[in-house]
Enzyme design. Structure first.
Site, PDB file in Angstrom:
ATOM      1  CD  GLU A  62      51.704  50.057  18.145  1.00  0.00           C
ATOM      2  OE1 GLU A  62      52.790  49.495  18.301  1.00  0.00           O
ATOM      3  OE2 GLU A  62      50.644  49.651  18.642  1.00  0.00           O
ATOM      4  CD  GLU A  72      48.124  47.154  16.063  1.00  0.00           C
ATOM      5  OE1 GLU A  72      48.603  46.742  17.136  1.00  0.00           O
ATOM      6  OE2 GLU A  72      48.813  47.590  15.133  1.00  0.00           O
TER       7      GLU A  72
HETATM    8  C1  BG6 Z   1      51.282  46.451  18.207  1.00  0.00           C
HETATM    9  C2  BG6 Z   1      51.909  46.350  16.843  1.00  0.00           C
HETATM   10  O1  BG6 Z   1      52.158  47.097  19.052  1.00  0.00           O
HETATM   11  O2  BG6 Z   1      50.983  45.297  18.884  1.00  0.00           O
HETATM   12  C3  BG6 Z   1      51.757  45.016  16.167  1.00  0.00           C
HETATM   13  O3  BG6 Z   1      51.474  47.381  15.978  1.00  0.00           O
HETATM   14  C4  BG6 Z   1      51.905  43.899  17.193  1.00  0.00           C
HETATM   15  O4  BG6 Z   1      52.701  44.942  15.129  1.00  0.00           O
HETATM   16  C5  BG6 Z   1      50.802  44.061  18.224  1.00  0.00           C
HETATM   17  O5  BG6 Z   1      51.949  42.623  16.675  1.00  0.00           O
HETATM   18  C6  BG6 Z   1      50.810  42.976  19.297  1.00  0.00           C
HETATM   19  O6  BG6 Z   1      52.063  42.885  19.897  1.00  0.00           O
HETATM   20  P1  BG6 Z   1      52.833  41.513  20.016  1.00  0.00           P
HETATM   21  O7  BG6 Z   1      54.191  41.886  20.542  1.00  0.00           O
HETATM   22  O8  BG6 Z   1      52.064  40.714  20.995  1.00  0.00           O
HETATM   23  O9  BG6 Z   1      52.885  40.910  18.659  1.00  0.00           O
END
Ligand code: BG6
Length: 493
Positions: free
Chosen positions: A183, A388
């Site tokens: 990211e 993700e």
């Molecule tokens: C992404 C990241 O932005 O979102 C992760 O690459 C992160 O590291 C994931 O954990 C979810 O975001 P959050 O803030 O809910 O943990």
């Protein structure tokens, strides 16, 4: 009617949110170790007026949960078995750069760190999960930002190349897919973690993040575009069987204009550009977008690439584009854009009635993942990899010692259906779907344990207490069916 043969099903985590052991076996702190949540504006840093450098100064009143995280450093074997138990054929994690080069600027690597990842990769491969490795997931060694200012300094390129060359040589044959910087297009909203850049002559030493200048951030952009190309080149030379991709937070690709007002249409396009394309274009097309010149002029910065650097960027584009998608956004002129780890938020979209439960309440937009896949494929014609997607919920074990996480099942099902439509109906080349956080880890955005994404629950809480025991949630069996049926479960109704 299922997904393509060899479609990759699995999950994704990051070293800094999972491993803990922040100072074990030679590791030194990285940038996330001084933050409670990467959105925090208060890093544990203080300015030393004598040395004219920042140094680590943790706040004793805060719980830095990532220091122990969920103890993955000592428990990864049992955890990976649980992951393979769901039928995953791929697993994404990151290497903590600081385990391998503790301060980042050493000439020789730390053998204990290398050995740790050797064992972890062997375990994944033995369990039939192809390792997908993020080379940097918010884990730049802290020393590199306090000593050198991080990526605004071109010296970083040499330190980075020493690290990645070591990795490519050591793990040749063990890693199927590498991703460069997680990211990294969040550089402007989270300069310290996503861009690993820190003010060198801070205007207000008490405000290190706020003192980072636009020039420093654009210098980081410049150096990262060069480093990405050099990394692709090195990977192709040293481990030609591995594929290498970039990793974007791509939620803002699905930025919709609120209505047909041309200002909103143009604003939505500019949000896509300044949130995603400004970074994915150099990596995927090997070009620096022309609209950036206007931004540089308005910000009073000067950025330029040598002819040699431009050639390098052009000739060393990535093999694939991987991305995270959590939710869409709706653009309306005059409304401030807000951001968190889910992406950008502007005006509420009246058509999206389905919301994740509070306190996070992200609007659920599964069509947005199909839209994102289509936009990115039309633009780059590269294999796309969803690395993700997921939903964070505030959950506690019930009396039966499990969690009925039906909302998570619903969320995944709707997204997977749209991924299938993008592949089958729109002809998008999508190579896999990795769910974010298949085991509860520390939240990146908030630094809490309370925001849980897992199919596997971990007994740890915001104040740091907990047995660290693991328990399967209801979604565990459902995910197993999804992966082992090659997606058919999600397509049934
Ligand atoms: C992404 C990241 O932005 O979102 C992760 O690459 C992160 O590291 C994931 O954990 C979810 O975001 P959050 O803030 O809910 O943990």
């Amino acid at each position: 009617m299922s997904f393509p043969e060899n479609f990759l099903w699995g999950g994704a985590i990051a070293a800094n949110q999972y491993e803990g052991a922040w100072l074990e076996d030679g590791k030194q702190p990285n940038v996330t170790d001084i933050l409670v949540g990467i959105m925090s504006k208060e890093p544990g840093l203080k300015w030393n007026a004598e040395t004219k450098k920042y140094e680590m100064a943790l706040d004793p009143a805060k719980a830095y949960l990532s220091h122990e995280a969920v103890d993955g450093y000592h428990r990864y074997k049992e955890d990976l078995k649980l992951m393979a138990g769901m039928g995953f054929n791929c697993f994404r994690t990151s290497f903590a750069w600081g385990r391998i080069f503790p301060n980042g600027d050493e000439a020789e690597p730390n053998e204990a760190g290398l050995q740790f990842y050797d064992d972890m990769l062997d375990t994944m491969n033995e369990l039939g999960m192809a390792p997908c490795i993020t080379l940097s997931h918010y884990e730049t060694p802290l020393h590199l930002v306090t000593e050198y200012g991080g990526w605004s300094n071109p010296k970083m390129i040499d330190f980075w190349m020493n690290y990645v060359n070591t990795v490519f040589r050591r793990y040749k044959g063990k890693v199927k897919i590498y991703l460069t910087f997680n990211e990294v297009n969040a550089l402007f909203r989270m300069p310290l973690v996503a861009g690993a850049v820190l003010a060198r002559n801070p205007a207000d030493p008490a405000n290190p993040i706020g003192s980072t200048t636009e020039q420093e951030k654009w210098d980081a952009y410049h150096n990262l575009t060069v480093a990405n190309a050099l990394t692709v080149k090195a990977c192709h030379e040293l481990d030609p069987d591995a594929k290498i991709g970039c990793m974007m937070t791509a939620s803002a690709t699905a930025t919709y204009p609120y209505d047909c007002n041309p200002e909103n249409v143009m604003g939505a396009l500019n949000t896509q550009r300044t949130s995603v394309f400004y970074m994915s274009d150099p990596f995927c097309l090997g070009i620096i977008p022309s609209y950036l010149k206007k931004i540089w002029k308005e910000s009073g910065v000067s950025v330029s690439w040598t002819d040699e650097e431009l050639k390098l960027i052009k000739e060393n584009t990535v093999d694939l584009l991987s991305f995270s998608y959590y939710r869409s956004t709706t653009y309306m002129e005059g409304i401030n854009l807000k951001v968190d780890t889910g992406g950008v938020v502007c005006k509420e979209n009246p058509f999206l009635k389905d919301k994740a439960p509070k306190p996070w309440g992200w609007a659920v937009d599964p069509v947005g993942i199909r839209y994102t896949l289509n936009v990115l494929y039309d633009r780059y014609h590269l294999p796309l990899f969803i690395v993700e997607n997921g939903v964070g919920l505030d959950e506690n074990l019930n009396e039966e010692g499990t969690i009925e996480d039906d909302f998570r099942i619903h969320y995944i099902k709707e997204h997977v259906k749209n991924v299938h439509a993008a592949i089958e109906e729109d002809g998008v080349d999508c190579m896999g779907y990795l769910y974010w956080g298949p085991i509860d880890v520390v939240s990146a955005g908030t630094g809490e344990m309370k925001k849980r994404y897992g199919f596997v629950y971990v007994d740890r809480f915001n104040d740091g207490h907990g047995t660290l025991e693991r328990a399967k949630k209801k979604s565990y069996e459902w995910m197993k069916e999804l992966c082992t049926s090659n997606g058919e479960t999600a397509l049934k109704d």
